[in-house]
Scaffold this motif. Structure first.
Motif, PDB file in Angstrom:
ATOM      1  N   PHE A  41       0.844  -1.193   0.000  1.00  0.00           N
ATOM      2  CA  PHE A  41       0.000   0.000   0.000  1.00  0.00           C
ATOM      3  C   PHE A  41       0.877   1.239   0.000  1.00  0.00           C
ATOM      4  CE2 PHE A  41      -1.932   3.554   2.319  1.00  0.00           C
ATOM      5  CZ  PHE A  41      -3.012   3.800   1.472  1.00  0.00           C
ATOM      6  N   VAL A  42       0.498   2.204  -0.846  1.00  0.00           N
ATOM      7  CA  VAL A  42       1.164   3.493  -0.866  1.00  0.00           C
ATOM      8  C   VAL A  42       0.086   4.575  -0.844  1.00  0.00           C
ATOM      9  CG1 VAL A  42       2.850   4.975  -1.991  1.00  0.00           C
ATOM     10  CG2 VAL A  42       2.966   2.492  -2.329  1.00  0.00           C
ATOM     11  N   LYS A  43       0.198   5.501   0.094  1.00  0.00           N
ATOM     12  CA  LYS A  43      -0.743   6.620   0.137  1.00  0.00           C
ATOM     13  C   LYS A  43      -0.409   7.575  -0.995  1.00  0.00           C
ATOM     14  CE  LYS A  43      -2.787  10.057   3.234  1.00  0.00           C
ATOM     15  NZ  LYS A  43      -2.811  10.606   4.600  1.00  0.00           N
ATOM     16  N   VAL A  44      -1.369   7.758  -1.897  1.00  0.00           N
ATOM     17  CA  VAL A  44      -1.103   8.511  -3.126  1.00  0.00           C
ATOM     18  C   VAL A  44      -2.243   9.479  -3.428  1.00  0.00           C
ATOM     19  CG1 VAL A  44      -0.681   8.348  -5.612  1.00  0.00           C
ATOM     20  CG2 VAL A  44       0.205   6.578  -4.094  1.00  0.00           C
ATOM     21  N   ASP A  45      -1.868  10.686  -3.824  1.00  0.00           N
ATOM     22  CA  ASP A  45      -2.800  11.647  -4.404  1.00  0.00           C
ATOM     23  C   ASP A  45      -2.593  11.590  -5.908  1.00  0.00           C
ATOM     24  OD1 ASP A  45      -4.191  13.805  -5.410  1.00  0.00           O
ATOM     25  OD2 ASP A  45      -3.307  15.284  -4.064  1.00  0.00           O
ATOM     26  N   VAL A  46      -3.552  11.034  -6.643  1.00  0.00           N
ATOM     27  CA  VAL A  46      -3.353  10.805  -8.078  1.00  0.00           C
ATOM     28  C   VAL A  46      -3.222  12.100  -8.865  1.00  0.00           C
ATOM     29  CG1 VAL A  46      -4.502   8.559  -8.042  1.00  0.00           C
ATOM     30  CG2 VAL A  46      -5.840  10.629  -8.560  1.00  0.00           C
ATOM     31  N   THR A  47      -3.632  13.222  -8.284  1.00  0.00           N
ATOM     32  CA  THR A  47      -3.537  14.500  -8.990  1.00  0.00           C
ATOM     33  C   THR A  47      -2.184  15.180  -8.798  1.00  0.00           C
ATOM     34  OG1 THR A  47      -4.382  15.877  -7.170  1.00  0.00           O
ATOM     35  CG2 THR A  47      -6.016  14.829  -8.609  1.00  0.00           C
ATOM     36  N   ASP A  48      -1.343  14.619  -7.948  1.00  0.00           N
ATOM     37  CA  ASP A  48      -0.060  15.239  -7.615  1.00  0.00           C
ATOM     38  C   ASP A  48       1.084  14.500  -8.309  1.00  0.00           C
ATOM     39  OD1 ASP A  48       2.447  15.225  -5.532  1.00  0.00           O
ATOM     40  OD2 ASP A  48       1.403  17.154  -5.534  1.00  0.00           O
ATOM     41  N   GLU A  49       1.859  15.218  -9.119  1.00  0.00           N
ATOM     42  CA  GLU A  49       2.932  14.579  -9.882  1.00  0.00           C
ATOM     43  C   GLU A  49       3.947  13.887  -8.987  1.00  0.00           C
ATOM     44  OE1 GLU A  49       4.589  16.712 -13.349  1.00  0.00           O
ATOM     45  OE2 GLU A  49       3.196  18.320 -12.817  1.00  0.00           O
ATOM     46  N   ASP A  50       4.436  14.603  -7.970  1.00  0.00           N
ATOM     47  CA  ASP A  50       5.465  14.036  -7.101  1.00  0.00           C
ATOM     48  C   ASP A  50       4.948  12.820  -6.349  1.00  0.00           C
ATOM     49  OD1 ASP A  50       7.273  15.963  -7.902  1.00  0.00           O
ATOM     50  OD2 ASP A  50       6.888  17.285  -6.196  1.00  0.00           O
ATOM     51  N   SER A  51       3.708  12.885  -5.863  1.00  0.00           N
ATOM     52  CA  SER A  51       3.131  11.781  -5.123  1.00  0.00           C
ATOM     53  C   SER A  51       3.086  10.517  -5.972  1.00  0.00           C
ATOM     54  CB  SER A  51       1.711  12.143  -4.661  1.00  0.00           C
ATOM     55  OG  SER A  51       1.113  11.075  -3.958  1.00  0.00           O
ATOM     56  N   VAL A  52       2.679  10.652  -7.214  1.00  0.00           N
ATOM     57  CA  VAL A  52       2.579   9.498  -8.108  1.00  0.00           C
ATOM     58  C   VAL A  52       3.959   8.964  -8.473  1.00  0.00           C
ATOM     59  CG1 VAL A  52       1.864   8.754 -10.416  1.00  0.00           C
ATOM     60  CG2 VAL A  52       0.320  10.137  -9.012  1.00  0.00           C
ATOM     61  N   GLU A  53       4.877   9.850  -8.799  1.00  0.00           N
ATOM     62  CA  GLU A  53       6.222   9.409  -9.170  1.00  0.00           C
ATOM     63  C   GLU A  53       6.901   8.673  -8.024  1.00  0.00           C
ATOM     64  OE1 GLU A  53       8.168  12.910 -10.541  1.00  0.00           O
ATOM     65  OE2 GLU A  53       7.059  12.968 -12.453  1.00  0.00           O
ATOM     66  N   GLN A  54       6.765   9.219  -6.809  1.00  0.00           N
ATOM     67  CA  GLN A  54       7.379   8.577  -5.649  1.00  0.00           C
ATOM     68  C   GLN A  54       6.727   7.235  -5.348  1.00  0.00           C
ATOM     69  OE1 GLN A  54       7.192  11.522  -2.501  1.00  0.00           O
ATOM     70  NE2 GLN A  54       8.372  13.004  -3.693  1.00  0.00           N
ATOM     71  N   ALA A  55       5.426   7.143  -5.562  1.00  0.00           N
ATOM     72  CA  ALA A  55       4.723   5.881  -5.324  1.00  0.00           C
ATOM     73  C   ALA A  55       5.224   4.789  -6.263  1.00  0.00           C
ATOM     74  CB  ALA A  55       3.220   6.086  -5.501  1.00  0.00           C
ATOM     75  N   PHE A  56       5.415   5.125  -7.524  1.00  0.00           N
ATOM     76  CA  PHE A  56       5.924   4.129  -8.472  1.00  0.00           C
ATOM     77  C   PHE A  56       7.346   3.690  -8.107  1.00  0.00           C
ATOM     78  CE2 PHE A  56       2.387   5.134 -11.301  1.00  0.00           C
ATOM     79  CZ  PHE A  56       2.129   3.887 -11.862  1.00  0.00           C
ATOM     80  N   GLU A  57       8.128   4.608  -7.577  1.00  0.00           N
ATOM     81  CA  GLU A  57       9.465   4.226  -7.138  1.00  0.00           C
ATOM     82  C   GLU A  57       9.399   3.197  -6.016  1.00  0.00           C
ATOM     83  OE1 GLU A  57      12.332   4.868  -8.553  1.00  0.00           O
ATOM     84  OE2 GLU A  57      11.219   5.968 -10.098  1.00  0.00           O
ATOM     85  N   ASN A  97     -10.712  12.731 -11.837  1.00  0.00           N
ATOM     86  CA  ASN A  97     -11.112  11.619 -12.699  1.00  0.00           C
ATOM     87  C   ASN A  97     -10.334  11.544 -14.010  1.00  0.00           C
ATOM     88  OD1 ASN A  97     -13.008  11.099 -10.749  1.00  0.00           O
ATOM     89  ND2 ASN A  97     -14.758  11.780 -11.950  1.00  0.00           N
ATOM     90  N   LEU A  98     -10.050  12.687 -14.600  1.00  0.00           N
ATOM     91  CA  LEU A  98      -9.388  12.689 -15.909  1.00  0.00           C
ATOM     92  C   LEU A  98      -7.890  12.956 -15.799  1.00  0.00           C
ATOM     93  CD1 LEU A  98      -9.452  12.566 -18.964  1.00  0.00           C
ATOM     94  CD2 LEU A  98     -10.210  14.961 -19.001  1.00  0.00           C
ATOM     95  N   ILE A  99      -7.532  14.074 -15.204  1.00  0.00           N
ATOM     96  CA  ILE A  99      -6.109  14.391 -15.101  1.00  0.00           C
ATOM     97  C   ILE A  99      -5.400  13.404 -14.178  1.00  0.00           C
ATOM     98  CG2 ILE A  99      -4.436  16.142 -14.369  1.00  0.00           C
ATOM     99  CD1 ILE A  99      -6.455  18.262 -15.265  1.00  0.00           C
ATOM    100  N   GLY A 100      -6.061  13.005 -13.086  1.00  0.00           N
ATOM    101  CA  GLY A 100      -5.469  12.011 -12.198  1.00  0.00           C
ATOM    102  C   GLY A 100      -5.235  10.680 -12.888  1.00  0.00           C
ATOM    103  N   THR A 101      -6.191  10.265 -13.706  1.00  0.00           N
ATOM    104  CA  THR A 101      -6.035   9.022 -14.459  1.00  0.00           C
ATOM    105  C   THR A 101      -4.847   9.108 -15.406  1.00  0.00           C
ATOM    106  OG1 THR A 101      -8.372   8.413 -14.327  1.00  0.00           O
ATOM    107  CG2 THR A 101      -7.134   7.528 -16.181  1.00  0.00           C
ATOM    108  N   PHE A 102      -4.758  10.211 -16.142  1.00  0.00           N
ATOM    109  CA  PHE A 102      -3.632  10.365 -17.077  1.00  0.00           C
ATOM    110  C   PHE A 102      -2.310  10.473 -16.336  1.00  0.00           C
ATOM    111  CE2 PHE A 102      -0.684  12.794 -19.699  1.00  0.00           C
ATOM    112  CZ  PHE A 102      -0.675  12.022 -20.842  1.00  0.00           C
ATOM    113  N   ASN A 103      -2.308  11.157 -15.201  1.00  0.00           N
ATOM    114  CA  ASN A 103      -1.085  11.317 -14.427  1.00  0.00           C
ATOM    115  C   ASN A 103      -0.499   9.961 -14.041  1.00  0.00           C
ATOM    116  OD1 ASN A 103       0.952  12.657 -12.954  1.00  0.00           O
ATOM    117  ND2 ASN A 103      -0.287  12.731 -11.100  1.00  0.00           N
ATOM    118  N   VAL A 104      -1.349   9.067 -13.554  1.00  0.00           N
ATOM    119  CA  VAL A 104      -0.881   7.729 -13.171  1.00  0.00           C
ATOM    120  C   VAL A 104      -0.493   6.918 -14.412  1.00  0.00           C
ATOM    121  CG1 VAL A 104      -1.530   5.549 -12.085  1.00  0.00           C
ATOM    122  CG2 VAL A 104      -2.228   7.710 -11.046  1.00  0.00           C
ATOM    123  N   ALA A 105      -1.319   6.993 -15.447  1.00  0.00           N
ATOM    124  CA  ALA A 105      -1.066   6.192 -16.653  1.00  0.00           C
ATOM    125  C   ALA A 105       0.264   6.553 -17.311  1.00  0.00           C
ATOM    126  CB  ALA A 105      -2.211   6.378 -17.640  1.00  0.00           C
TER     127      ALA A 105
END
Length: 258
Positions: free
Chosen positions: A56-72, A116-124
């Motif tokens: 589990f990783v606490k992630v804000d899908v709308t935040d670039e740094d949060s998503v990048e760090q989660a994938f790491e 819903n949209l930008i968060g989805t693209f950010n993660v994808a």
């Protein structure tokens, strides 16, 4: 793509369709990383599935740094990412004009688009970046698959759903161009557009509301099972020729205005 020994990232994985997908993924030998804002629920899911199979990783899908760090963190624990299933989202309801004739606050519309949209693209986009590091596998030379979640509201948006329908239409609209962008890299992109699904949120609604929703469904005459979403996701993983497609999972429902 054969599912055994694959690694999946699931956003919104601590509840609803995302949580149901985790069980289906684990069944076929896929380890999972859960991206969600709900720390307590995420920790509970990991304890249920097993720390060797889930992260589990606490992630804000709308935040670039949060998503990048989660994938790491996913790469650090599991070594790769093969599958990304985007289930994180919100379903706001607000009319363009309220009963007093006042316009909907722009921030309410923007919030739905952002999550819903930008968060989805950010993660994808970050998922695709990590998938590119994988060795091509199978006869097709596949590196990964991204599965996004839209809604029948993308086609049949109801009263009060302008923001929600717009966000989900955007998810549908970017499916084919994303698949085309990533085709040369061996990464597929598909979308599931669920109808009335029996998630805890809907099942907690009053009986009369549930009955009204089911009345609009054609056949079978019931809410969809969250596990049916998960099994469709598994089919998308396994069926290499399914690419750039949005599939309605809705028992032939066509939503009326309200």
């Amino acid at each position: 793509m054969t599912p055994e020994n694959k690694i999946a990232v699931v956003t919104g994985g601590a509840s609803g369709l995302g949580r149901a997908s985790l069980d289906e993924l684990i069944k076929v030998g896929i380890k999972v990383a859960i991206f969600d804002l709900n720390q307590a629920a995420g920790d509970t899911v990991v304890s249920e599935l097993g720390a060797d199979k889930a992260l589990f990783v606490k992630v804000d899908v709308t935040d670039e740094d949060s998503v990048e760090q989660a994938f790491e963190q996913v790469i650090k624990k599991f070594g790769k990412v093969d599958i990304c299933i985007n289930c994180a989202g919100v379903a706001p309801a607000k009319k363009v004009l309220d009963r007093e004739g006042k316009a909907q606050p722009l921030a309410a519309f923007a919030s739905a688009i952002n999550i819903n949209l930008i968060g989805t693209f950010n993660v994808a986009r970050i998922a695709a970046e990590k998938m590119l590091l994988n060795e091509p596998a199978g006869e097709a030379g596949e590196r990964g698959i991204i599965i996004n979640t839209a809604s029948v509201a993308a086609y049949d948006g109801q009263i009060g759903q302008a923001a929600y329908a717009a966000s989900k239409s955007g998810v549908v609209g970017m499916t084919l161009p994303m698949a085309r962008d990533l085709a040369r890299d061996g990464i597929r992109v598909n979308t599931i557009a669920p109808g009335i699904m029996g998630t805890p949120m809907l099942l907690n609604m009053p009986d009369n509301v549930q009955e009204s929703l089911v009345d609009k469904i054609q056949f079978p005459k019931r809410m969809g099972l969250p596990s049916e979403y998960g099994r469709l996701a598994i089919h998308m993983v396994e069926n290499c020729y399914l690419n750039g497609e949005t599939i309605r999972l809705d028992a032939a429902i066509r939503m009326p205005p309200k």
